[in-house]
Each structure stands twice: as C-alpha cells, then as structure tokens.
Write an enzyme that holds these catalytic residues in place. Structure first.
Site, PDB file in Angstrom:
ATOM      1  N   ASP A   1     -11.588 -16.746 -20.693  1.00  0.00           N
ATOM      2  CA  ASP A   1     -11.819 -15.991 -19.459  1.00  0.00           C
ATOM      3  C   ASP A   1     -11.322 -14.557 -19.634  1.00  0.00           C
ATOM      4  O   ASP A   1     -10.129 -14.329 -19.809  1.00  0.00           O
ATOM      5  CB  ASP A   1     -11.085 -16.670 -18.304  1.00  0.00           C
ATOM      6  CG  ASP A   1     -11.503 -16.157 -16.939  1.00  0.00           C
ATOM      7  OD1 ASP A   1     -12.066 -15.046 -16.861  1.00  0.00           O
ATOM      8  OD2 ASP A   1     -11.281 -16.854 -15.951  1.00  0.00           O
ATOM      9  N   ASP A   2     -12.239 -13.593 -19.626  1.00  0.00           N
ATOM     10  CA  ASP A   2     -11.916 -12.163 -19.764  1.00  0.00           C
ATOM     11  C   ASP A   2     -11.441 -11.780 -21.163  1.00  0.00           C
ATOM     12  O   ASP A   2     -10.783 -10.750 -21.341  1.00  0.00           O
ATOM     13  CB  ASP A   2     -10.846 -11.726 -18.751  1.00  0.00           C
ATOM     14  CG  ASP A   2     -11.362 -11.683 -17.319  1.00  0.00           C
ATOM     15  OD1 ASP A   2     -12.541 -12.018 -17.100  1.00  0.00           O
ATOM     16  OD2 ASP A   2     -10.583 -11.313 -16.424  1.00  0.00           O
TER      17      ASP A   2
ATOM     18  N   CYS B   1     -17.284 -13.615 -13.746  1.00  0.00           N
ATOM     19  CA  CYS B   1     -17.107 -15.008 -14.142  1.00  0.00           C
ATOM     20  C   CYS B   1     -18.018 -16.052 -13.525  1.00  0.00           C
ATOM     21  O   CYS B   1     -18.613 -16.841 -14.254  1.00  0.00           O
ATOM     22  CB  CYS B   1     -15.653 -15.417 -13.955  1.00  0.00           C
ATOM     23  SG  CYS B   1     -14.910 -14.868 -12.431  1.00  0.00           S
TER      24      CYS B   1
ATOM     25  N   ARG C   1     -20.709 -18.299 -15.754  1.00  0.00           N
ATOM     26  CA  ARG C   1     -20.565 -19.743 -15.950  1.00  0.00           C
ATOM     27  C   ARG C   1     -21.814 -20.501 -15.504  1.00  0.00           C
ATOM     28  O   ARG C   1     -22.221 -21.482 -16.137  1.00  0.00           O
ATOM     29  CB  ARG C   1     -19.318 -20.244 -15.201  1.00  0.00           C
ATOM     30  CG  ARG C   1     -18.048 -19.749 -15.856  1.00  0.00           C
ATOM     31  CD  ARG C   1     -16.847 -19.710 -14.911  1.00  0.00           C
ATOM     32  NE  ARG C   1     -15.892 -18.774 -15.472  1.00  0.00           N
ATOM     33  CZ  ARG C   1     -14.982 -19.093 -16.387  1.00  0.00           C
ATOM     34  NH1 ARG C   1     -14.874 -20.334 -16.803  1.00  0.00           N
ATOM     35  NH2 ARG C   1     -14.182 -18.174 -16.883  1.00  0.00           N
TER      36      ARG C   1
ATOM     37  N   LYS D   1     -11.009 -23.887 -15.964  1.00  0.00           N
ATOM     38  CA  LYS D   1     -11.505 -23.171 -14.784  1.00  0.00           C
ATOM     39  C   LYS D   1     -12.963 -23.537 -14.510  1.00  0.00           C
ATOM     40  O   LYS D   1     -13.804 -23.452 -15.401  1.00  0.00           O
ATOM     41  CB  LYS D   1     -11.368 -21.669 -15.023  1.00  0.00           C
ATOM     42  CG  LYS D   1     -11.992 -20.807 -13.935  1.00  0.00           C
ATOM     43  CD  LYS D   1     -11.788 -19.337 -14.260  1.00  0.00           C
ATOM     44  CE  LYS D   1     -12.632 -18.453 -13.388  1.00  0.00           C
ATOM     45  NZ  LYS D   1     -12.441 -17.020 -13.671  1.00  0.00           N
TER      46      LYS D   1
ATOM     47  N   HIS E   1     -15.010 -22.644 -11.089  1.00  0.00           N
ATOM     48  CA  HIS E   1     -15.479 -21.412 -10.429  1.00  0.00           C
ATOM     49  C   HIS E   1     -16.984 -21.388 -10.154  1.00  0.00           C
ATOM     50  O   HIS E   1     -17.628 -20.342 -10.227  1.00  0.00           O
ATOM     51  CB  HIS E   1     -15.071 -20.182 -11.240  1.00  0.00           C
ATOM     52  CG  HIS E   1     -14.782 -19.004 -10.359  1.00  0.00           C
ATOM     53  ND1 HIS E   1     -14.299 -17.808 -10.832  1.00  0.00           N
ATOM     54  CD2 HIS E   1     -14.906 -18.854  -9.011  1.00  0.00           C
ATOM     55  CE1 HIS E   1     -14.130 -16.971  -9.827  1.00  0.00           C
ATOM     56  NE2 HIS E   1     -14.493 -17.581  -8.705  1.00  0.00           N
TER      57      HIS E   1
ATOM     58  N   SER F   1     -10.614 -18.746 -10.020  1.00  0.00           N
ATOM     59  CA  SER F   1      -9.716 -17.902 -10.823  1.00  0.00           C
ATOM     60  C   SER F   1      -8.261 -18.053 -10.398  1.00  0.00           C
ATOM     61  O   SER F   1      -7.954 -18.315  -9.228  1.00  0.00           O
ATOM     62  CB  SER F   1     -10.125 -16.431 -10.705  1.00  0.00           C
ATOM     63  OG  SER F   1     -11.397 -16.217 -11.257  1.00  0.00           O
TER      64      SER F   1
ATOM     65  N   HIS G   1      -7.416 -14.323 -18.227  1.00  0.00           N
ATOM     66  CA  HIS G   1      -7.549 -13.737 -16.888  1.00  0.00           C
ATOM     67  C   HIS G   1      -6.146 -13.512 -16.330  1.00  0.00           C
ATOM     68  O   HIS G   1      -5.241 -14.327 -16.546  1.00  0.00           O
ATOM     69  CB  HIS G   1      -8.344 -14.706 -16.003  1.00  0.00           C
ATOM     70  CG  HIS G   1      -8.785 -14.135 -14.691  1.00  0.00           C
ATOM     71  ND1 HIS G   1      -7.914 -13.882 -13.645  1.00  0.00           N
ATOM     72  CD2 HIS G   1     -10.019 -13.770 -14.247  1.00  0.00           C
ATOM     73  CE1 HIS G   1      -8.601 -13.393 -12.616  1.00  0.00           C
ATOM     74  NE2 HIS G   1      -9.880 -13.317 -12.965  1.00  0.00           N
TER      75      HIS G   1
ATOM     76  N   ASP H   1     -16.422 -15.499 -21.088  1.00  0.00           N
ATOM     77  CA  ASP H   1     -17.331 -15.361 -19.944  1.00  0.00           C
ATOM     78  C   ASP H   1     -17.769 -13.934 -19.678  1.00  0.00           C
ATOM     79  O   ASP H   1     -18.785 -13.694 -19.017  1.00  0.00           O
ATOM     80  CB  ASP H   1     -16.705 -15.980 -18.688  1.00  0.00           C
ATOM     81  CG  ASP H   1     -15.462 -15.246 -18.202  1.00  0.00           C
ATOM     82  OD1 ASP H   1     -14.855 -14.486 -18.980  1.00  0.00           O
ATOM     83  OD2 ASP H   1     -15.086 -15.457 -17.024  1.00  0.00           O
ATOM     84  N   ASN H   2     -17.010 -12.966 -20.150  1.00  0.00           N
ATOM     85  CA  ASN H   2     -17.354 -11.542 -20.003  1.00  0.00           C
ATOM     86  C   ASN H   2     -16.348 -10.732 -20.797  1.00  0.00           C
ATOM     87  O   ASN H   2     -15.473 -11.294 -21.464  1.00  0.00           O
ATOM     88  CB  ASN H   2     -17.379 -11.106 -18.521  1.00  0.00           C
ATOM     89  CG  ASN H   2     -16.175 -11.530 -17.711  1.00  0.00           C
ATOM     90  OD1 ASN H   2     -16.298 -12.346 -16.795  1.00  0.00           O
ATOM     91  ND2 ASN H   2     -15.005 -11.017 -18.054  1.00  0.00           N
TER      92      ASN H   2
ATOM     93  N   LYS I   1     -15.279  -5.537 -18.519  1.00  0.00           N
ATOM     94  CA  LYS I   1     -15.670  -6.384 -17.394  1.00  0.00           C
ATOM     95  C   LYS I   1     -16.145  -5.552 -16.207  1.00  0.00           C
ATOM     96  O   LYS I   1     -15.652  -4.452 -15.973  1.00  0.00           O
ATOM     97  CB  LYS I   1     -14.458  -7.239 -16.997  1.00  0.00           C
ATOM     98  CG  LYS I   1     -14.637  -8.120 -15.779  1.00  0.00           C
ATOM     99  CD  LYS I   1     -13.374  -8.930 -15.530  1.00  0.00           C
ATOM    100  CE  LYS I   1     -13.500  -9.759 -14.242  1.00  0.00           C
ATOM    101  NZ  LYS I   1     -12.355 -10.663 -14.049  1.00  0.00           N
TER     102      LYS I   1
END
Length: 442
Positions: free
Chosen positions: A37-38, A77, A81, A130, A132, A155, A209, A261-262, A282
């Site tokens: 994540d991130d 995110c 996903r 996660k 989300h 998140s 994240h 995810d990004n 991001k």
C-alpha cells in the site's frame, strides 16, 4: 493370445510415463498476490532503492520476471484494488476513488473477482490485510469469492479502525505494530492447511500507508527511518512466504506476484516513499503515481532473471490467471486487462499496447506504445485534503522510452503525434461512454 498379451503390455508401457509423472506438476498452480500500500517505484532494492534493504523481494525478482513498465489502474487505493480483482478500469466498477468509513457503496455483486473465478476451479481462497472495497457486509471478502478474511476494512488512517476476521470485527483496540506479523502468521497457517489443494492468497499489506508502524524487531533497524523499517518488515514477510513454499515443496507449483496499489504518498515527506526516477507520486497521473513495482515468479515455468519493458497492469492479472489456471470467464464477460501469459512464459515477445490514466474527474493521460499524452491540468496548488502541490500544466507529450521521468515536453515539436494521441483518446472515450465522475465516495 500371446500376440494380444504383448500388444496389451506395449499399450500399458506407452502410458506409464503419464501415470508416473510428478503429480504436483499436474495440479492447478497456487496463486499468491502480494499487494503493498503506497509503495513507490523506487522503494525496493531491485528497483534501485539506495537505503532500504529488500533481499527477499529482490530474490523473488531474480527468480522470475521484473517489469519496468507495470501500472496500477489508479493512483489511489480503493479504485486500484477494484481494478486488480476484476480486471477492469475502475470507472467500470463504480469505484473511482477512495472509499471511507461513511461510504455506503462498495464492490458490486455482479462483478467477477479473481477469487470467484478460482473458487469455481476448486481453489481455497483467502484475503489477508487491507480490503477497502466497502466495509458493509455485502461488500466484504467472503461475499466476493474468499473463504477467509483477516484484516482491516479500509486504510489504517481512517476511524474507527478495527481488525476483522471473516465478516466480524474481532478487535476495536488495535496495535498496528503487530499487523504485518499477524498477516504473515495467518498466511502461513492458510498455506499449511491447504497444501494438498490449489489455493489463492491475496495478501494486501496495510503498509507502508501512513501512519507507519513497525514491530520491535524492525523498528530503528533501517537506514531510512520508520519508512524503511516498515518496508524491510514487509520484505521479511515475503521471505517467510517463500520459505514456507519451499518447506511445503510448492515452489514449482505456485505463481507469486508482487506489486503496489499506487505510487508513494510524497506529501508525507519522510513518512512517504520514493518514485525513484519517476515524476510525482500518489494522487497524480504522472508516472510516479501509477507506475509501480511489478514482479511475477513461477519457478521452472517463468525463466529466472528476466527484466522486461513490456507494459503490464494490475488489470492483466485476472485474464492472465484465467489462462495459467485453465479457468473460464462467464460468457460475454468483457475485461480491460490483457492476457500476458505468453510474455511471462516466453512464448510470445513483448508487444505495444495502450493504457489510459484515469483519476478524479476522468481521463487525464493516455499511453500508446512509448508515447504518453497528458492533458492540460489545473494543478493542486493551494488545494487541501492531503494533496501534494502540483503545478498546473498545458498539454504534455513524452517519449517514455527515453524520458521516463517526464522532463521533456515534446508537444510543441511533434504536433502530428499530439493529434494522433488525441484521436486515440477520443476513440477510447467514445467506446467507454462518459468519463466524468466524482472520486467514488458516497
């Protein structure tokens, strides 16, 4: 009679190789998707990170194929996903941005997820980490193809934050420094339990994240502060998964995929990651926002030590896994992702393709082959809500082959190329219908 006996023995002997082949190689391959994540394009050793040590992820890359042009379908995110699990651009799933604890929408029942496809093939399925994609019961993992779930509904900076097991909250007081360890333990237990049948594991880590948390074992151990500590603990988790595959003798029957995810959340400065050579991060449709690490390994099937410039996306995972697992899509089911199994297995060479960068109010940029056209942008200077300030810009044209950092605008020099790219954008919009939407929160 003697001749008939000899003929029968010959027939049986002809089938013996098929009968005595290693049964493990005949089983449907296990699938493990590890989704950070991130995590930025420049945050792993194998992508040039100077201070963060990621030996296990680097080992995964060395054992398979590492992509230098791999994209998340969104720079945020929830949308990203939804795209990974369905193989579609986020706007087709109705999740265009970031869901929050007050959102009443989520992944739609009519969407077909990777988990649902593989479950029909007899796979055991688990989502860990996660989610989300909607925190109300109808949107949770167990209603979308997964047998088991352990993780957070959204998140880790959103409140109320709580840990869930399957459809129920199990802890409303949460020590986030234990999350990576808890996720890893759950994954290893699931692998042990399902070692005799094909399984699909979707391990979507909470980190890096913000807010960042590392366990006592990793806190203060990296050369890049708490962010580096967190990433190095994620790398440890990957190592534990790889060790378990080896211990269970499943390495040659398991596809392992690693991505993010990004891009990095640069506004968080030291608590955010790095996009490496790429521009921005991001929440933008510059390369740093959507080009992410992409690693695919399958021992004995995907040749080790490969680096490819093939353009790949997280939306490609579903159609590619359909092929690799001999699964089937429902009749008439359309996807935006492409089957890249031929490239992975060395059966077909890399090929040019198009990719739309979609975020916020619609399509913001478009890539065709190595060319990228970025439409005029009003910027985010003075805009609050956790956004890094990005200056406004006119139309931009980049040759990503020679300029992945998007430093040289060629729009003025190549007006015909601009027109060609604008025509491609117009065709995409016509095929896709209206591309104006909010950020997906309701």
């Amino acid at each position: 009679m003697f001749k008939l006996l000899i003929a029968s023995l010959l027939l049986v002997s002809a089938w013996l190789p098929a009968i005595t082949r290693n049964p493990a190689k005949e089983k449907s391959p296990n699938v493990i998707i590890i989704f950070a994540d991130d995590l930025g394009y420049g945050d792993l050793g194998c992508y040039g990170a100077p201070k963060i040590k990621t030996p296990h992820i680097d080992q995964l890359a060395a054992g398979g194929m590492r992509f230098t042009n791999f994209y998340a379908a969104s720079p945020v995110c929830s949308a990203s996903r939804a795209a990974l699990l369905t193989g579609k651009y986020p706007f087709r799933t109705g999740i265009n941005g970031v869901l929050n604890p007050t959102s009443t929408n989520g992944i739609r029942a009519e969407e077909v997820t990777i988990a649902e496809l593989l479950k029909k093939q007899g796979y055991a399925t688990a989502a860990v980490g996660k989610w989300h994609l909607g925190h109300q019961r109808e949107f949770l993992p167990l209603q979308n193809g997964f047998d088991e779930f352990l993780g957070l509904p959204y998140s880790n900076d959103m409140k109320p934050i709580y840990l869930m097991r399957d459809n129920e909250a199990v802890a409303d007081s949460l020590d986030q420094s234990t999350l990576t360890g808890q996720y890893t333990q759950k994954v290893l237990q699931f692998m042990d339990k399902n070692k005799q049948q094909p399984f699909f594991l979707y391990l979507a880590h909470t980190f890096p994240h913000v807010p960042l948390y590392a366990s006592a074992r990793f806190k203060g151990q990296s050369a890049q502060g708490i962010y580096g500590d967190v990433v190095e603990e994620l790398d440890w988790s990957v190592g534990e998964v790889l060790r378990k595959l080896k211990a269970l003798q499943l390495e040659e029957n398991t596809i392992v995929i690693f991505s993010s995810d990004n891009g990095p959340w640069l506004v968080k400065e030291a608590h955010g990651g790095s996009a490496g050579i790429l521009r921005e991060g991001k929440q933008t449709t510059f390369e740093g926002g959507m080009r992410v690490p992409g690693i695919v390994s399958w021992k004995g099937r995907i040749k080790a030590g490969q680096t490819t410039g093939q353009l790949g996306t997280t939306m490609d995972l579903l159609p590619t896994l359909v092929t690799l697992t001999n699964s089937q899509l429902p009749a008439g089911h359309s996807l935006d992702g492409m089957d890249i199994s031929g490239v992975l297995l060395g059966k077909t060479p890399p090929f040019d393709r198009d990719f739309a960068y979609i975020y916020s109010s619609g399509l913001e940029a478009y890539r065709s082959g190595n060319w990228k056209l970025k439409l005029p942008y009003k910027g985010t200077v003075g805009v609050p809500n956790k956004l890094k300030e990005v200056a406004p810009h006119p139309i931009l044209l980049f040759d990503l082959q020679t300029d992945p950092g998007e430093k040289v605008n060629l729009a003025g020099q190549l007006p015909e190329k601009v027109k060609e790219m604008e025509a491609k954008i117009a065709a995409f919009k016509q095929e896709s219908g209206a591309l104006t939407f909010d950020r997906g929160t309701k």
